[in-house]
Design a protein around this motif. Sequence first.
Motif, short mmCIF file in Angstrom:
data_model
loop_
_atom_site.label_atom_id
_atom_site.label_comp_id
_atom_site.label_asym_id
_atom_site.label_seq_id
_atom_site.Cartn_x
_atom_site.Cartn_y
_atom_site.Cartn_z
N ASP A 1 0.85 4.57 11.14
CA ASP A 1 -0.10 3.89 12.22
C ASP A 1 -1.03 2.72 11.62
OD1 ASP A 1 0.84 5.46 14.32
OD2 ASP A 1 -0.81 6.68 14.29
N ALA A 2 -1.42 2.75 10.42
CA ALA A 2 -2.18 1.96 9.84
C ALA A 2 -1.41 0.98 8.96
CB ALA A 2 -3.21 2.73 8.59
N GLY A 3 -0.26 1.11 8.82
CA GLY A 3 0.66 -0.08 8.34
C GLY A 3 0.97 -0.02 6.80
N VAL A 4 0.88 1.54 6.15
CA VAL A 4 0.91 1.62 4.98
C VAL A 4 2.62 1.45 4.72
CG1 VAL A 4 1.48 3.49 3.49
CG2 VAL A 4 -0.89 3.33 4.52
N ASP A 5 2.96 1.14 3.67
CA ASP A 5 4.16 0.44 3.20
C ASP A 5 5.20 1.73 2.51
OD1 ASP A 5 3.92 -2.44 3.70
OD2 ASP A 5 2.23 -2.05 2.06
N GLY A 6 4.67 2.69 2.18
CA GLY A 6 5.34 3.90 1.49
C GLY A 6 4.48 4.86 0.95
N PHE A 7 5.35 6.04 0.60
CA PHE A 7 4.66 7.16 0.33
C PHE A 7 5.17 7.90 -1.02
CE2 PHE A 7 5.15 6.43 4.57
CZ PHE A 7 3.88 6.70 5.16
N VAL A 8 4.07 8.45 -1.79
CA VAL A 8 4.50 9.21 -2.94
C VAL A 8 4.26 10.42 -3.11
CG1 VAL A 8 4.16 7.02 -4.41
CG2 VAL A 8 2.30 8.33 -3.74
N VAL B 1 1.05 -1.24 -0.11
CA VAL B 1 -0.12 0.21 -0.11
C VAL B 1 0.77 1.13 0.03
CG1 VAL B 1 -1.86 1.23 1.05
CG2 VAL B 1 -1.66 -1.11 1.10
N LEU B 2 0.62 2.25 -1.00
CA LEU B 2 1.34 3.47 -0.92
C LEU B 2 0.35 4.36 -1.01
CD1 LEU B 2 3.71 2.49 -4.00
CD2 LEU B 2 4.22 2.34 -1.66
N ALA B 3 0.85 5.67 -0.32
CA ALA B 3 0.03 6.57 0.00
C ALA B 3 0.24 8.01 -0.62
CB ALA B 3 -0.02 6.84 1.67
N HIS B 4 -0.52 8.67 -0.90
CA HIS B 4 -0.31 10.03 -1.36
C HIS B 4 -0.67 10.71 -0.05
CE1 HIS B 4 -1.39 13.91 -3.95
NE2 HIS B 4 -1.90 14.07 -2.82
N VAL B 5 0.38 11.58 0.25
CA VAL B 5 0.18 12.30 1.66
C VAL B 5 0.32 13.81 1.24
CG1 VAL B 5 0.56 10.52 2.98
CG2 VAL B 5 2.54 11.77 2.22
N GLU B 6 -0.21 14.60 2.18
CA GLU B 6 -0.06 16.16 1.91
C GLU B 6 0.36 16.76 3.31
OE1 GLU B 6 -3.41 18.24 0.36
OE2 GLU B 6 -3.12 17.24 -1.56
N THR B 7 0.16 16.23 4.50
CA THR B 7 0.72 16.63 5.70
C THR B 7 1.51 15.71 6.50
OG1 THR B 7 -0.88 16.07 7.01
CG2 THR B 7 -1.28 17.98 5.70
N ALA B 8 2.41 16.41 7.40
CA ALA B 8 3.14 15.31 8.33
C ALA B 8 2.05 14.50 9.01
CB ALA B 8 4.19 16.10 9.25
#
Length: 476
Positions: free
Chosen positions: A289-296, A274-281
């Motif tokens: 916390d949810a166990g996401v594997d990476g960040f784009v 699972v990879l997450a689009h993130v915008e804030t810290a």
Amino acid sequence: MAFLEEAGDARAILALYNPIGLMGRPFACVWCAVVAALSCPHGATAQPASTDGDVPQALALVGGVVFDGERFERRDVFVHEGQFVRDRPAEVDTVLDVSGGFLVPPYGDFHSHVLASPWNLEAAEARYLREGTFYVQNMTDAASQIAIARSRFEAPGTLDVAYALGGFTSTNSHPQILIESYAQGLNPFRLTPEERTTVLASRTAENDSYWLVDPPSRVAEVWPQFMAGQPDLVKVYLLDVAAGLAAGDMAGHGLHPDVLVEVVRHAHDADLRVLAHVETAQDVQLALDAGVDGFVHLPGYAVTAYAPARYDTLAASGWRLYHLDDATVKRLAERQSVVSPTVFLASTSMRWNYPDRPARLTAVRARQWDTLRRLKAAGVRVTIGLDSAQGTTWAEADYMATHGLFSPAEMLQMWATETPQAIFPDRQLGEIREGYEGSLLVLNCDPLETFSCTQDIRVRLKDGLLLPPMPPASDE
């Protein structure tokens, strides 16, 4: 708030998805013998090879130097039945003299939107192969189109592509507005109030290009249909989740934390990353916390598209909304989380949105490099990805190399080893060593001296198959 909600100059965002000068004539990756073509001014010569369409059973590349992750060492390279082997086979079918050449693994693109539409696959593949990128991760595109596109990459000698299919988000959140606007022929960054109402009511691409999963129970309902598309990974959207929680309405803010947990649980049960689009810290913290594997994206990716007043407020606060604290950085390292920063596009957007205020561009870049410096110091895995619908990875790699935070050796290691291995974690690739997939590039000059040498490619080898030589993009 997601950048789609408060976009500034539309030119900035639309410019992010231009081809960046990489368009070229169509190229079909086919089985062929290229021995004669490899006898070029750069000195690559070969003994006769098989011409019956088969991968050479044994191939030797002699006289070059090989990248070991830190430096180049002189040694010959042998490939047998598509894999690197330590010792020269008793019988060698093809010998390439690559004297003066620098042998490196092929590159990867961790965040692409290019290889989804069947109509542009030929040209897109040509751009990637010319650049030396053999491994691509496609994020958030229509499953119905990907089902058609995938067949192109099943033959030997083609790109290796991992597909996320449509991403998981909440109602009226990115990428719904973007996708539905384009479906109706509208500019998502210049919607009138009436057009916006129409777009928000439209669901033409739901359960194909995106999945709206507002209550946690919705995940179980849509999961069988999502899995029917045979995803290789899962993309989720977190768009300043804290603001949505504070308002009691996740519209525009991506997944509620309870929904995110359900998506991650389903994905991991299916052995999917699972990879997450993130915008804030805080988005990053919730994802961990949810166990996401990476960040784009780095936190703050969307700030460059905000209206000027919003930007000034964030800047005056010291970017606290986007500052990864030491504890979070440590968690990223300990979890071996993968981060694809996509800094080039954020900087480009900044330059287009506020051309009259160069101090803003300076501030955005300073924030980018401060975050990357801390990630690097902690040993967080950083990969290369452009996040473009047409461009390939060179723009991102060159931008990062030019700013000098990472050494040329570190950049090459990220692009040619870390990124391919992060895309395909269950395969042995990204290194020129025994037992690994027999793919490499032969460069004409030393990329540790001049990073642009990564684009001066003499030979492309994919799983033991010599690919046809390609002229530089500037020659087409």
